[in-house]
Design a protein around this motif. Sequence first.
Motif, PDB file in Angstrom:
ATOM      1  N   ARG A  90      25.471  37.001   3.069  1.00 23.94           N
ATOM      2  CA  ARG A  90      24.128  37.171   3.612  1.00 23.94           C
ATOM      3  C   ARG A  90      23.245  37.848   2.570  1.00 23.94           C
ATOM      4  O   ARG A  90      23.607  38.878   2.005  1.00 23.94           O
ATOM      5  N   LEU A  91      22.094  37.226   2.307  1.00 23.41           N
ATOM      6  CA  LEU A  91      21.195  37.739   1.275  1.00 23.41           C
ATOM      7  C   LEU A  91      20.795  39.203   1.513  1.00 23.41           C
ATOM      8  O   LEU A  91      20.825  40.004   0.572  1.00 23.41           O
ATOM      9  N   PRO A  92      20.401  39.606   2.745  1.00 23.71           N
ATOM     10  CA  PRO A  92      20.017  41.013   2.933  1.00 23.71           C
ATOM     11  C   PRO A  92      21.124  42.001   2.583  1.00 23.71           C
ATOM     12  O   PRO A  92      20.847  43.141   2.227  1.00 23.71           O
ATOM     13  N   HIS A  93      22.386  41.565   2.675  1.00 25.97           N
ATOM     14  CA  HIS A  93      23.500  42.466   2.411  1.00 25.97           C
ATOM     15  C   HIS A  93      23.784  42.633   0.918  1.00 25.97           C
ATOM     16  O   HIS A  93      24.497  43.576   0.542  1.00 25.97           O
ATOM     17  N   VAL A  94      23.282  41.743   0.082  1.00 23.64           N
ATOM     18  CA  VAL A  94      23.604  41.801  -1.349  1.00 23.64           C
ATOM     19  C   VAL A  94      22.413  42.213  -2.204  1.00 23.64           C
ATOM     20  O   VAL A  94      22.572  42.435  -3.408  1.00 23.64           O
ATOM     21  N   LEU A  95      21.222  42.325  -1.611  1.00 24.88           N
ATOM     22  CA  LEU A  95      20.016  42.518  -2.414  1.00 24.88           C
ATOM     23  C   LEU A  95      20.043  43.809  -3.220  1.00 24.88           C
ATOM     24  O   LEU A  95      19.763  43.802  -4.427  1.00 24.88           O
ATOM     25  N   ILE A  96      20.350  44.928  -2.579  1.00 19.40           N
ATOM     26  CA  ILE A  96      20.302  46.217  -3.272  1.00 19.40           C
ATOM     27  C   ILE A  96      21.316  46.254  -4.409  1.00 19.40           C
ATOM     28  O   ILE A  96      20.983  46.583  -5.558  1.00 19.40           O
ATOM     29  N   ASP A  97      22.571  45.908  -4.096  1.00 17.56           N
ATOM     30  CA  ASP A  97      23.604  45.902  -5.135  1.00 17.56           C
ATOM     31  C   ASP A  97      23.255  44.908  -6.231  1.00 17.56           C
ATOM     32  O   ASP A  97      23.521  45.163  -7.415  1.00 17.56           O
ATOM     33  N   LEU A  98      22.667  43.783  -5.842  1.00 23.25           N
ATOM     34  CA  LEU A  98      22.269  42.769  -6.820  1.00 23.25           C
ATOM     35  C   LEU A  98      21.288  43.353  -7.837  1.00 23.25           C
ATOM     36  O   LEU A  98      21.456  43.179  -9.048  1.00 23.25           O
ATOM     37  N   GLU A  99      20.265  44.046  -7.369  1.00 20.43           N
ATOM     38  CA  GLU A  99      19.260  44.588  -8.284  1.00 20.43           C
ATOM     39  C   GLU A  99      19.863  45.643  -9.208  1.00 20.43           C
ATOM     40  O   GLU A  99      19.542  45.688 -10.400  1.00 20.43           O
ATOM     41  N   ILE A 100      20.722  46.490  -8.667  1.00 18.05           N
ATOM     42  CA  ILE A 100      21.346  47.522  -9.502  1.00 18.05           C
ATOM     43  C   ILE A 100      22.216  46.887 -10.574  1.00 18.05           C
ATOM     44  O   ILE A 100      22.151  47.253 -11.757  1.00 18.05           O
ATOM     45  N   GLU A 101      23.038  45.893 -10.180  1.00 18.72           N
ATOM     46  CA  GLU A 101      23.901  45.219 -11.144  1.00 18.72           C
ATOM     47  C   GLU A 101      23.080  44.439 -12.167  1.00 18.72           C
ATOM     48  O   GLU A 101      23.404  44.432 -13.359  1.00 18.72           O
ATOM     49  N   LEU A 102      22.013  43.780 -11.700  1.00 18.63           N
ATOM     50  CA  LEU A 102      21.201  42.995 -12.622  1.00 18.63           C
ATOM     51  C   LEU A 102      20.501  43.891 -13.634  1.00 18.63           C
ATOM     52  O   LEU A 102      20.389  43.543 -14.821  1.00 18.63           O
ATOM     53  N   ALA A 103      20.022  45.040 -13.189  1.00 19.76           N
ATOM     54  CA  ALA A 103      19.395  45.973 -14.129  1.00 19.76           C
ATOM     55  C   ALA A 103      20.382  46.422 -15.203  1.00 19.76           C
ATOM     56  O   ALA A 103      20.025  46.562 -16.385  1.00 19.76           O
ATOM     57  N   ASN A 104      21.644  46.614 -14.818  1.00 23.23           N
ATOM     58  CA  ASN A 104      22.669  46.980 -15.804  1.00 23.23           C
ATOM     59  C   ASN A 104      22.966  45.819 -16.747  1.00 23.23           C
ATOM     60  O   ASN A 104      23.164  46.021 -17.956  1.00 23.23           O
ATOM     61  N   LYS A 105      23.002  44.604 -16.200  1.00 26.40           N
ATOM     62  CA  LYS A 105      23.284  43.437 -17.048  1.00 26.40           C
ATOM     63  C   LYS A 105      22.161  43.200 -18.060  1.00 26.40           C
ATOM     64  O   LYS A 105      22.414  42.888 -19.226  1.00 26.40           O
ATOM     65  N   LEU A 106      20.921  43.330 -17.597  1.00 22.99           N
ATOM     66  CA  LEU A 106      19.780  43.069 -18.467  1.00 22.99           C
ATOM     67  C   LEU A 106      19.424  44.275 -19.329  1.00 22.99           C
ATOM     68  O   LEU A 106      18.638  44.147 -20.271  1.00 22.99           O
ATOM     69  N   GLU A 107      19.979  45.441 -18.981  1.00 16.45           N
ATOM     70  CA  GLU A 107      19.675  46.684 -19.685  1.00 16.45           C
ATOM     71  C   GLU A 107      18.181  46.973 -19.660  1.00 16.45           C
ATOM     72  O   GLU A 107      17.579  47.362 -20.657  1.00 16.45           O
ATOM     73  N   ARG A 108      17.592  46.739 -18.483  1.00 14.32           N
ATOM     74  CA  ARG A 108      16.175  47.053 -18.287  1.00 14.32           C
ATOM     75  C   ARG A 108      15.939  47.208 -16.785  1.00 14.32           C
ATOM     76  O   ARG A 108      16.652  46.604 -15.965  1.00 14.32           O
ATOM     77  N   PRO A 109      14.955  48.013 -16.392  1.00 17.92           N
ATOM     78  CA  PRO A 109      14.729  48.223 -14.953  1.00 17.92           C
ATOM     79  C   PRO A 109      14.145  46.977 -14.279  1.00 17.92           C
ATOM     80  O   PRO A 109      13.485  46.162 -14.904  1.00 17.92           O
TER      81      PRO A 109
END
Length: 576
Positions: free
Chosen positions: A169-188
């Motif tokens: 479910r998209l609402p369940h993954v959004l927060i973790d997704l953004e945190i992980e993506l910020a780490n992957k991209l090395e930018r906020p």
Amino acid sequence: MKIAEAVETQIEAARQDYQGKHPVPKLRIVQHELETCWHKLDHLMYLPILGLERPIDLYYYQGAGLKTLYGFTYKYLPLEQFLGQLTRLQIGYPLADRLAKVYSQAWYPGNEPIFIYTDWHSKPHWTKEDHLSGAITMWGRVMPGTHQLIIDGPEGHLLGGWNYPIDARLPHVLIDLEIELANKLERPIAYNIFDSEGGGLPVALRYKQAEREYISILPRQGHLLTDFDLVGNWGMVEGDPKHEAVDAIWHNPEIAQTDPRRLVLMRRIEQDVNPTRVYAGRIPAAILAIQVPGCFRQRWICQERRIRELVNGANLNANYGYAYDLVPNRTQRRQWEAAQARVETTERQWTEHSEALANLKHQQIAAQQTMREKQAELEKQIEAQKNEVEQHKQQSLPWRRCEQRQQFLERTLEQEKDRALRQSKQQDNKIQQHQAQHDQLQLELVSRQTIRDAIDTETQCRERNLEKDQIMLDLQVLLANLHDWVRTHYLVPQWQKLELNTATELIYRKPGRVIWTADKIEVILEPYRYPEQQQAMESTCSRFNAARLRWRDGRLLTIQVATVPRSNYAIIKVPV
């Protein structure tokens, strides 16, 4: 874009890690030279350019394929074996993460915060077997499939795609997704823009707790203007003179106090009283109300159309790999949990009614005992009063007062009996009502327990292994990004909006010939039928050649389009 280095580094790292854990057997195919690996990766990536969908389609393919580049076209079996070994390396998700950083730096250099667009693409998996299932909105049914999380940056440049199980479910993954993506991209991540699937209050509460921002839209529209209190004045939406927008809060103070979302109402100027759209979310304060509709509308061009482009031009709806694991049926488990919640609710109600019924019966017994004691006391007083009246008569004393006292006690006794009878009837009626509700809840409890017990949670179902599909998704996103790079940097302005499937027909499948020399590779395309296309391609070739790009082996790559006499151009007659 430094894509080649990222792919080669990830393959080598995955290969060494795998060989360290599995010394034998060795991965004979992946250990070939990198140039050979690139030949196979190119064949997998360019399947849509050849009009093919899966490696097995090469079994029947009779075209020239990539013969011009490599001198031959791989057959089905070598590519399937190569893809199978990449799957064993578990390279799909790490490669997507590494490429996401490459795309981010290619399109948005630096480490400044960027905003993103996020959405699911759900592709069905047609099978007769019992697979893990979920809602496929496109088909309006619950069936096996895969959720593909597609993330785009500003202006719609693809940052990556990741496969998820169909019941995610998209609402369940959004927060973790953004945190992980910020780490992957090395930018906020400045803020996220997504559709109404994440527009509910639970998502807003999670975002508030995480102190992050997003823009969405209320899942349910059709609200009345009286549902809100306006904050400020209506203003014309930027870029849209037909609509106006304003900030608002809920009119109900209790809802307004518990809802952390910022609301922006939009309606048509001089046509609507009530809002036609309600944008919601933890919208950045720097974005004005009149700018919010324009920001959200960019989802269509920057994400929805990009997903459609992947579907039409890069085989996004195709499934790759049918290996599976037997897992507990999470869909059935969720149904059982929902049924168990209903059973627990009914059990709680049944218990409450049982306790209430027992209390009522206890109160009735206590009341009857109290009434009997009170009546007995009155009867004793009446008997004593009678004796006193007789004594007064025998002694010739005044006895009228005693007789009145006796009559008062007798009236009181009758009143007590009547009151006791009324209370008894009321208590009987109340007990009967509770007993009927108790019996109804008993039947409902048995029914819900039967429904719950009928749900099979023991039998396992199939869950498709998504690793091979993820590898192909990486290549699909890579192909779309390469096309995006080409049209942005080399195509003439009138061709820079060409989607992948259109550019494939117009440019990438254009027949021609290649001249290989020691220091140069020259591509000569056949002429176009229409003069405007011929002129556009000539200008494109000039822009491409000015960049002085080189092939992997260092040879200069040039492209030109053959000329054709003007008399041979197709003539289009436009009716007057």
